[in-house]
Motif scaffolding. Structure first.
Motif, PDB file in Angstrom:
ATOM      1  N   UNK A   1      -8.158  -0.398   8.248  1.00 24.03           N
ATOM      2  CA  UNK A   1      -8.811  -1.185   9.297  1.00 24.03           C
ATOM      3  C   UNK A   1     -10.033  -0.451   9.800  1.00 24.03           C
ATOM      4  N   UNK A   2     -11.216  -0.732   9.155  1.00 21.99           N
ATOM      5  CA  UNK A   2     -12.467  -0.127   9.570  1.00 21.99           C
ATOM      6  C   UNK A   2     -13.374  -1.207  10.134  1.00 21.99           C
ATOM      7  N   UNK A   3     -14.043  -0.924  11.214  1.00 21.39           N
ATOM      8  CA  UNK A   3     -14.972  -1.866  11.821  1.00 21.39           C
ATOM      9  C   UNK A   3     -16.342  -1.741  11.166  1.00 21.39           C
ATOM     10  N   UNK A   4     -17.140  -2.864  11.171  1.00 17.44           N
ATOM     11  CA  UNK A   4     -18.489  -2.843  10.649  1.00 17.44           C
ATOM     12  C   UNK A   4     -18.530  -3.093   9.147  1.00 17.44           C
TER      13      UNK A   4
ATOM     14  N   UNK B   1       1.147   4.672  10.143  1.00 11.11           N
ATOM     15  CA  UNK B   1       0.021   4.417  11.058  1.00 11.11           C
ATOM     16  C   UNK B   1      -1.280   4.959  10.485  1.00 11.11           C
ATOM     17  N   UNK B   2      -1.238   6.093   9.871  1.00  8.65           N
ATOM     18  CA  UNK B   2      -2.450   6.674   9.284  1.00  8.65           C
ATOM     19  C   UNK B   2      -2.961   5.810   8.141  1.00  8.65           C
ATOM     20  N   UNK B   3      -2.057   5.262   7.332  1.00 12.95           N
ATOM     21  CA  UNK B   3      -2.458   4.388   6.216  1.00 12.95           C
ATOM     22  C   UNK B   3      -3.127   3.130   6.747  1.00 12.95           C
TER      23      UNK B   3
ATOM     24  N   UNK C   1       0.870  -1.185   0.000  1.00 12.07           N
ATOM     25  CA  UNK C   1       0.000   0.000   0.000  1.00 12.07           C
ATOM     26  C   UNK C   1       0.898   1.223   0.000  1.00 12.07           C
ATOM     27  N   UNK C   2       0.605   2.134  -0.850  1.00 16.60           N
ATOM     28  CA  UNK C   2       1.429   3.362  -0.924  1.00 16.60           C
ATOM     29  C   UNK C   2       1.276   4.147   0.355  1.00 16.60           C
ATOM     30  N   UNK C   3       2.425   4.634   0.864  1.00 20.12           N
ATOM     31  CA  UNK C   3       2.414   5.432   2.081  1.00 20.12           C
ATOM     32  C   UNK C   3       2.315   6.890   1.676  1.00 20.12           C
TER      33      UNK C   3
END
Length: 601
Positions: free
Chosen positions: A435-438, A428-430, A417-419
């Motif tokens: 990582x999203x819940x739901x 960390x922001x990437x 994944x491109x930073x």
């Protein structure tokens, strides 16, 4: 004369043997009688049938009388004629007479004519132990008073009497008196005779020492029990028993057994020599004993009054050392604190306790020395920025520290994944964005792709042999739909039980009945089926029950089986449990088969 032999014999009752070899010059012709005083019976009597010797070897006799129930230690009374006559009281022996004859054989001449011999015995002292005139006068008076000449036993054939003849020495008169076995003076009937002259009567005498004085006898006297045995009857009987004080010549009543003891078995001990009772006594009531004056043991032990020892190494008695040990132990007990939950409490506050942590493990999460060295290097790096004139932000300080500690690492050569950012914050922001819940739409989700070399999600999966995918299906969905169709189609469901396989039965024999459970209602089965086969004619039975133990078995089908012809039977299920069995006919069957099943249709 007849003498009782109280020793010099060996009695072996178990072998009916009596060894009298201990009697000097033993001659069986002089043996009159032998009695077992413990059993109170004769075991040998001269010339009496049943009481003779069956054989003799020297002084060893084999007895005719059965002695096997007796004990070898029983006291025996042996009446034996030793061939001698007793001397009268005071008679001189032949040896003394021979000595006197030798003294008188010649004449002892004394010539005192040459000088006048002045002899006066007035002032001569009596030799030591010589009798005085007064003593001799008393002896003379006693002799003149009376002399007991003889004591003998007489009988009239029924009762027995002791005859005593007493002569008054002064007058020469003889007085005769009789006493009965109790010691009472009596007048006997006419016609009495000495027992010694009666061949049918034998006297057995046992002698005893007096241990305790009683009526008619004193300590140290000798008493005798004289038993008259009548040999004229069979078996011989003891007609009478008389107790005679041999010391005084008086007839006495039978003394208690505790007061006397047979001469050859006991040692007379005065009751005054024995303690009044057993048990521990005070010192004044005990016999004194003393150890040797040079015996070191009592000295080493000490006495109860010894003082406690003043040291552990000095010379003290054992009592003194024990007292010192007990005193020290009491002091030690006073210094031991009370237990706390079964443990001895320890207080180390009075002194600094040396503690070493060299081998202790670090607590969980503790910083190592290497980590602190890196932090120290970071602090040194911060110091290099102190002259920039501006205060560094906390984040910048942390960045510098992490950079110094080499915690940031490096970016991969080709990240998946491109930073979009830079450094730790960029990565960390990437990651947080991915990582999203739901649930989320496909456009907002990360893409997953099965590997190109996998035909399905089951890398090692394979169909079983001869299994083919039903037409119209594919993949997991196809297989799952085929399984469902098979499970929900009634004609395809059944369960089979091979109860009997190629067994043999004798004439009239039967197979075992095996219970089968169709399951609780509602169940998946509609029919119960059975197939019977036998190489010989027989009969079958099908039983049903709602009790697993078939306590209420109900026959639901039965019939004949033709030889070597299979017979299928099918019934609707109306009970929970079923079983079937075959009973053979009169001819043994070599092949018997029974199969049961439940089916859905």
């Amino acid at each position: 004369m007849k003498q009782p032999q109280l020793s010099g014999y060996v009695f072996t009752p178990s072998e009916r043997r009596l060894d009298l070899s201990g009697i000097s010059g033993f001659d069986i012709r002089r043996l009159y009688a032998v009695a077992n005083l413990q059993a109170g019976t004769l075991i040998y009597a001269l010339g009496l049938a049943g009481y003779r010797a069956t054989s003799q070897s020297g002084g060893v006799l084999s007895l005719e009388y059965d002695t096997t129930a007796m004990d070898a230690n029983d006291p025996l009374f042996v009446l034996y004629e030793d061939g001698t006559l007793p001397l009268p009281i005071g008679a001189a022996t032949d040896a003394k007479l021979e000595t006197l004859r030798a003294l008188l054989a010649g004449t002892l001449q004394v010539d005192g004519s040459g000088v006048t011999q002045p002899i006066s015995a007035t002032a001569l002292p009596l030799p030591g132990g010589a009798a005085t005139e007064a003593t001799l006068a008393a002896i003379k008076a006693a002799i003149l008073a009376q002399v007991d000449l003889e004591t003998s036993v007489w009988t009239d054939g029924t009762s027995y009497y002791v005859r005593r003849e007493v002569v008054a020495e002064g007058t020469g008169a003889i007085t005769v008196s009789y006493t009965d076995p109790t010691g009472s003076v009596v007048t006997p009937p006419a016609g009495i005779r000495p027992v010694a002259s009666d061949n049918a009567i034998s006297l057995l005498t046992a002698y005893y020492d007096v241990k305790t004085a009683g009526t008619g006898y004193s300590l140290g006297d000798i008493v005798a029990r004289i038993v008259a045995v009548n040999k004229a009857v069979s078996p011989p009987t003891a007609s009478s028993a008389i107790w005679l004080n041999m010391t005084t010549g008086a007839v006495i009543a039978a003394p208690p057994a505790a007061n006397i003891a047979e001469q050859d078995q006991n040692t007379v001990v005065s009751s005054a020599q024995l303690p009044a009772s057993l048990g521990r006594k005070t010192s004044s009531a005990s016999m004194s004993i003393a150890t040797a004056s040079d015996d070191p043991v009592p000295v080493a032990i000490g006495v109860p009054t010894d003082a406690a020892a003043t040291s552990d190494t000095g010379t003290f008695s054992i009592v003194s050392l024990i007292k010192r040990g007990l005193a020290n132990w009491t002091t030690l007990l006073g210094r031991i604190p009370a237990l706390n939950s079964g443990r001895v409490p320890v207080d180390g506050s009075g002194v600094t306790q040396p503690v070493s942590a060299t081998s202790l493990p670090l607590p969980s999460g503790a910083a190592t020395d290497a980590t602190l060295q890196n932090v120290l290097a970071g602090i040194a790096l911060l110091a290099t920025h102190a002259d920039e004139g501006a205060e560094l932000s906390k984040l910048e300080q942390m960045r510098i520290l992490l950079a110094a500690a080499a915690q940031d690492g490096t970016d991969p050569a080709s990240p998946a994944v491109a930073n979009a950012g830079a450094g730790i914050r960029g990565w960390l922001a990437t990651i947080a964005g991915l990582l999203k819940l739901g649930p989320a739409a496909k456009a907002q989700s990360a893409s997953m792709t099965i590997a190109t070399d996998l035909a399905n999600l089951e890398p090692a999966g394979a169909a079983i042999t001869a299994a083919a995918m039903p037409a119209g299906g594919a993949g997991l969905t196809g297989w799952l739909s085929a399984i469902w169709a098979a499970l929900t189609t009634p004609a395809s469901r059944s369960v089979l039980f091979a109860d009997v396989t190629n067994a043999s039965l004798g004439a009239g024999g039967g197979t075992a009945a095996v219970n089968h459970d169709a399951g609780a209602s509602p169940n998946q089965w509609a029919k119960v089926n059975a197939f019977f086969f036998s190489s010989q004619p027989g009969n079958y039975t099908i039983q049903a029950s709602n009790d697993a133990a078939f306590g209420n078995a109900v026959p639901v089908a039965s019939g004949a089986i033709a030889a070597s012809t299979g017979l299928p039977v099918s019934l609707p299920i109306t009970f929970r449990y079923y079983r079937a069995f075959i009973v053979n006919g009169s001819t043994p069957a070599s092949s018997v088969n029974l199969t049961m099943s439940f089916s859905a249709a």
